[in-house]
Scaffold this active site. Structure first.
Site, mmCIF file in Angstrom:
data_model
loop_
_atom_site.group_PDB
_atom_site.id
_atom_site.type_symbol
_atom_site.label_atom_id
_atom_site.label_comp_id
_atom_site.label_asym_id
_atom_site.label_seq_id
_atom_site.Cartn_x
_atom_site.Cartn_y
_atom_site.Cartn_z
ATOM 1 N N CYS B 86 28.944 17.764 47.727
ATOM 2 C CA CYS B 86 29.437 18.107 46.403
ATOM 3 C C CYS B 86 30.620 18.513 46.483
ATOM 4 C CB CYS B 86 28.195 19.023 45.772
ATOM 5 S SG CYS B 86 28.418 19.198 43.849
ATOM 6 N N HIS B 194 22.851 16.712 46.550
ATOM 7 C CA HIS B 194 22.560 18.028 47.544
ATOM 8 C C HIS B 194 21.127 17.820 48.431
ATOM 9 C CE1 HIS B 194 25.394 20.825 45.471
ATOM 10 N NE2 HIS B 194 25.322 20.061 44.470
ATOM 11 N N GLU B 196 20.382 19.676 50.794
ATOM 12 C CA GLU B 196 19.880 21.114 51.083
ATOM 13 C C GLU B 196 19.052 21.550 49.948
ATOM 14 O OE1 GLU B 196 22.766 20.333 49.829
ATOM 15 O OE2 GLU B 196 23.504 22.131 48.664
#
Lengths: 78, 222
Positions: B86, B194, B196
């Site tokens: 990002c 994302h 994560e």
């Protein structure tokens, strides 16, 4: 001494924000606007002895992303 | 594997990214942006999402010129692994480690949703654990994720298998539906989605975990 740096998107790079502004102008009845490009102006207060070459280096290193943007420099006053 | 995760003023995914690495079994050291050198023994650097320096000037522009990023560029140029997610992707483009640039979303709105991606290249330390062509779901949350690249660059990235991930349905106007890009040596990855945020059951799915697991495998066999 001052410098004015104009940063604009390069020709051919789509400008969604400019397009939104154009659309809004049309909504307000301004039918004559065929295109809008949005950029930015950065004003620098410079110490004596700072040259246009220094400002060019600032543009290349930070003020503009030369992948998508072009810039022009206007040195103002003396 | 030892990972370093950078933190800038305005980073807000740094601890999530650290958690992604830790769940894969890595040791993590957080690195503050004012540091001028990296901790010793790092195998990979993670540049997290967020709004570094308030997105002033351009997203990622100020972070890319911070003291620590000079060290990151040197690390990458020496063959080090770097993943930027990002805002981290924006930073990597601003450093010049990755080609192209990220602009305001074509629809002008902030897009926050679960996004279907296609795994385009499995030939990288970040994607080797996926099946080529697999469809995965990973969250996106960004205002400036519109990947800008001319036709030649898109063709070159595709031709060289450097598009790691594509959007199944393009949420932001990105050229060539590109969601994630690899460097020429394939050790630097930048991606807007994302991974994560999709690594544990509580996240709803674990599709992102393979990014970190792939990296662990790559480091173990290196």
């Amino acid at each position: 001494m001052k410098a004015k740096v104009h940063v604009m998107l390069k020709t051919g790079v789509l400008d969604p924000q400019g397009e939104a502004v154009r659309h809004a102008l049309g909504t307000l009845g301004f039918d004559g606007v065929e295109g809008v490009r949005q950029g930015k102006v950065i004003e620098l207060d410079l110490a004596d002895g700072t040259s246009e070459a220094d400002v060019t280096e600032m543009c290349e290193k930070l003020l503009a992303n030369t992948v998508i943007e072009r810039y022009s420099i206007e040195m103002v006053g003396a | 594997m030892k990972a370093g995760v950078l933190t800038f003023p305005g980073s807000n995914c740094d601890r999530d990214l650290a958690q992604g690495f830790k769940l894969a079994g890595a040791d993590v050291e957080m690195v503050w942006h004012k540091e001028t050198s990296l901790p010793s023994g790092l195998d990979v650097i993670g540049i997290p999402g967020g709004f570094s320096f308030g997105d002033y000037l351009r997203c990622g522009a100020i972070a890319a010129r911070s003291p620590i990023c000079a060290a990151v560029v040197e690390f990458a140029k020496g063959g080090g692994h770097v993943i930027g997610i990002c805002n981290g992707f924006q930073v990597l483009c601003e450093t010049g480690l990755l080609p192209g640039a990220l602009m305001r979303n074509a629809g002008l709105t902030f897009v926050c949703r679960q996004q279907q991606l296609v795994v385009d290249s499995t030939d990288s330390p970040y994607t080797s654990g996926f099946d080529k062509g697999a469809r995965i779901t990973v969250p996106i949350a960004h205002h400036d994720g519109n990947y800008s690249a001319d036709e030649d660059l898109v063709a070159r990235l595709r031709g060289e298998g450097r598009v790691a991930f594509s959007y199944a349905d393009n949420p932001n106007g990105s050229a060539g539906d590109i969601a994630g890009v690899l460097s020429e040596n394939r050790r630097v990855l930048g991606m807007m989605p994302h991974p994560e945020r999709a690594v544990e059951a509580a996240h709803g799915n674990r599709d992102g975990a393979a990014v970190f697991a792939s990296l662990m495998d790559a480091m173990a066999t290196a």
